[in-house]
Write a protein that holds these residues in place. Sequence first.
Motif, PDB file in Angstrom:
ATOM      1  N   ARG A 114      24.137  11.856  47.244  1.00  0.00           N
ATOM      2  CA  ARG A 114      23.127  12.090  46.316  1.00  0.00           C
ATOM      3  C   ARG A 114      23.182  13.755  45.950  1.00  0.00           C
ATOM      4  O   ARG A 114      22.857  14.052  44.514  1.00  0.00           O
ATOM      5  N   LYS A 147      25.443  15.278  45.450  1.00  0.00           N
ATOM      6  CA  LYS A 147      26.665  15.585  44.827  1.00  0.00           C
ATOM      7  C   LYS A 147      26.314  15.038  43.177  1.00  0.00           C
ATOM      8  O   LYS A 147      26.350  15.842  42.244  1.00  0.00           O
ATOM      9  N   TYR A 148      25.945  13.673  43.368  1.00  0.00           N
ATOM     10  CA  TYR A 148      25.970  13.207  41.916  1.00  0.00           C
ATOM     11  C   TYR A 148      24.770  13.597  41.134  1.00  0.00           C
ATOM     12  O   TYR A 148      24.672  13.636  39.801  1.00  0.00           O
ATOM     13  N   SER A 149      23.667  13.913  41.777  1.00  0.00           N
ATOM     14  CA  SER A 149      22.320  14.311  41.073  1.00  0.00           C
ATOM     15  C   SER A 149      22.427  15.616  40.325  1.00  0.00           C
ATOM     16  O   SER A 149      21.554  15.689  39.618  1.00  0.00           O
ATOM     17  N   LYS A 150      23.498  16.138  40.513  1.00  0.00           N
ATOM     18  CA  LYS A 150      23.895  17.440  39.733  1.00  0.00           C
ATOM     19  C   LYS A 150      24.970  17.287  38.580  1.00  0.00           C
ATOM     20  O   LYS A 150      25.356  18.111  37.831  1.00  0.00           O
ATOM     21  N   GLU A 151      25.616  16.011  38.597  1.00  0.00           N
ATOM     22  CA  GLU A 151      26.475  15.611  37.485  1.00  0.00           C
ATOM     23  C   GLU A 151      26.030  14.913  36.386  1.00  0.00           C
ATOM     24  O   GLU A 151      25.538  13.754  36.731  1.00  0.00           O
ATOM     25  N   PRO A 152      26.030  15.446  35.285  1.00  0.00           N
ATOM     26  CA  PRO A 152      25.117  14.812  34.111  1.00  0.00           C
ATOM     27  C   PRO A 152      25.756  13.426  33.977  1.00  0.00           C
ATOM     28  O   PRO A 152      24.997  12.280  33.779  1.00  0.00           O
ATOM     29  N   ASP A 153      26.861  13.150  33.971  1.00  0.00           N
ATOM     30  CA  ASP A 153      27.707  11.754  33.920  1.00  0.00           C
ATOM     31  C   ASP A 153      27.331  10.803  34.736  1.00  0.00           C
ATOM     32  O   ASP A 153      26.986   9.741  34.499  1.00  0.00           O
ATOM     33  N   SER A 154      27.113  11.231  36.162  1.00  0.00           N
ATOM     34  CA  SER A 154      26.557  10.216  37.117  1.00  0.00           C
ATOM     35  C   SER A 154      25.129  10.078  36.981  1.00  0.00           C
ATOM     36  O   SER A 154      24.862   8.897  37.088  1.00  0.00           O
ATOM     37  N   LEU A 155      24.383  11.060  36.385  1.00  0.00           N
ATOM     38  CA  LEU A 155      22.805  10.578  36.222  1.00  0.00           C
ATOM     39  C   LEU A 155      22.873   9.781  34.789  1.00  0.00           C
ATOM     40  O   LEU A 155      22.060   8.868  35.067  1.00  0.00           O
ATOM     41  N   ILE A 156      23.623   9.835  33.986  1.00  0.00           N
ATOM     42  CA  ILE A 156      23.727   8.942  32.816  1.00  0.00           C
ATOM     43  C   ILE A 156      23.928   7.743  33.350  1.00  0.00           C
ATOM     44  O   ILE A 156      23.667   6.566  32.692  1.00  0.00           O
TER      45      ILE A 156
END
Lengths: 75, 75, 75, 75, 75, 75
Positions: free
Chosen positions: F43, F45-54
């Motif tokens: 979390r 990691k991905y919560s700072k990655e725009p593509d993961s959030l999308i």
Amino acid sequence: MELVPGNSLITKTPEEGRALAVLLARHSIHAIQPDVEVLKAGRLKYSKEPDSLIAAAQVVALEFATIAAANNYWH
Amino acid sequence: MELVPGNSLITKTPEEGRALAVLLARHSIHAIQPDVEVLKAGRLKYSKEPDSLIAAAQVVALEFATIAAANNYWH
Amino acid sequence: MELVPGNSLITKTPEEGRALAVLLARHSIHAIQPDVEVLKAGRLKYSKEPDSLIAAAQVVALEFATIAAANNYWH
Amino acid sequence: MELVPGNSLITKTPEEGRALAVLLARHSIHAIQPDVEVLKAGRLKYSKEPDSLIAAAQVVALEFATIAAANNYWH
Amino acid sequence: MELVPGNSLITKTPEEGRALAVLLARHSIHAIQPDVEVLKAGRLKYSKEPDSLIAAAQVVALEFATIAAANNYWH
Amino acid sequence: MELVPGNSLITKTPEEGRALAVLLARHSIHAIQPDVEVLKAGRLKYSKEPDSLIAAAQVVALEFATIAAANNYWH
């Protein structure tokens, strides 16, 4: 800015419905990134990448599904 | 350029519906990238990449869902 | 080449519907890349990549949604 | 935090429905990442990446499909 | 190999429907990659990657949509 | 472990339906990766990655589509 050209999902023909699907997708992207120069630069890039073109085609397919249902599939 | 060949989602059979789904996807991509040479070069590339082929198959599946519904699943 | 085996979405059971979903996805990919040797090489690659397997499973899920609706969910 | 502005999917027009689709997508992301500074930094990044913009447009298309159905396509 | 456990989409509860959605997704992947050792190695890898987990969750969401419709949303 | 909190898709309001959509997505991921420490690390990691959030927002949109249909769009 306008998101739904004509403020309606109803079109006369499937062809017009498809054109609306393309516009809806473009207006979404324009709403997120209003800077036309950035969009033009991005377009040069992604329009040569097969994977990007396939992803764009997927968005058009999804928008079209909604428009087709709205028009009762032009029966 | 034409987006919906025949300007109709109605086909006689599932097989013809499926062929239309493939065409819709291709015409989307052609509308975004009208340069046929760029498309041919891209096709050489993506048609050897499993992930790209799977993504393309996904677009066909989405287009077909709409066409199948338009034809009441050819009951 | 044939895109919809049997030219029908109607199956006797969910199990047969699911098998048809897998076939539809495979025939899409075969239609885009007709060279069986390229497909075999690609399969060796993607079938060991979790992300590719998940993407393939997504296509099956989408095809199955259409087939299930066509069969009124086998009620 | 609020996920559905106005706690309703019903809108007067397709245009308002589309604006709601954009908001739903944004509120999802805000719910997952509540830190506005992180979101702003991410926005600078993804809004220049064509692939990210296409992915964001896909989410808007999906949200809009639900809203359009909820409004019986504004017939 | 079996693709639809129990050969039915009908379940008593949403919880059981959700469990079936997870199984459908897993059986798809197993049908594509029958080698259990390869699957186990892949699972170790993807289950630590947020993006892979999100992609897997998307497949479950799609399968569940079909199962939920089949069960008339358990009304 | 529980996959559908409350074992029902019915909610009083769109807001509650949206919250349920977020929970369904999270429970899917938890079912695939039960180790909470691995999830927490992911979390971050991905919560700072725009593509993961999308991508995460896309799963929420898909789950919400099912829940909204189950509730007849809260009409």
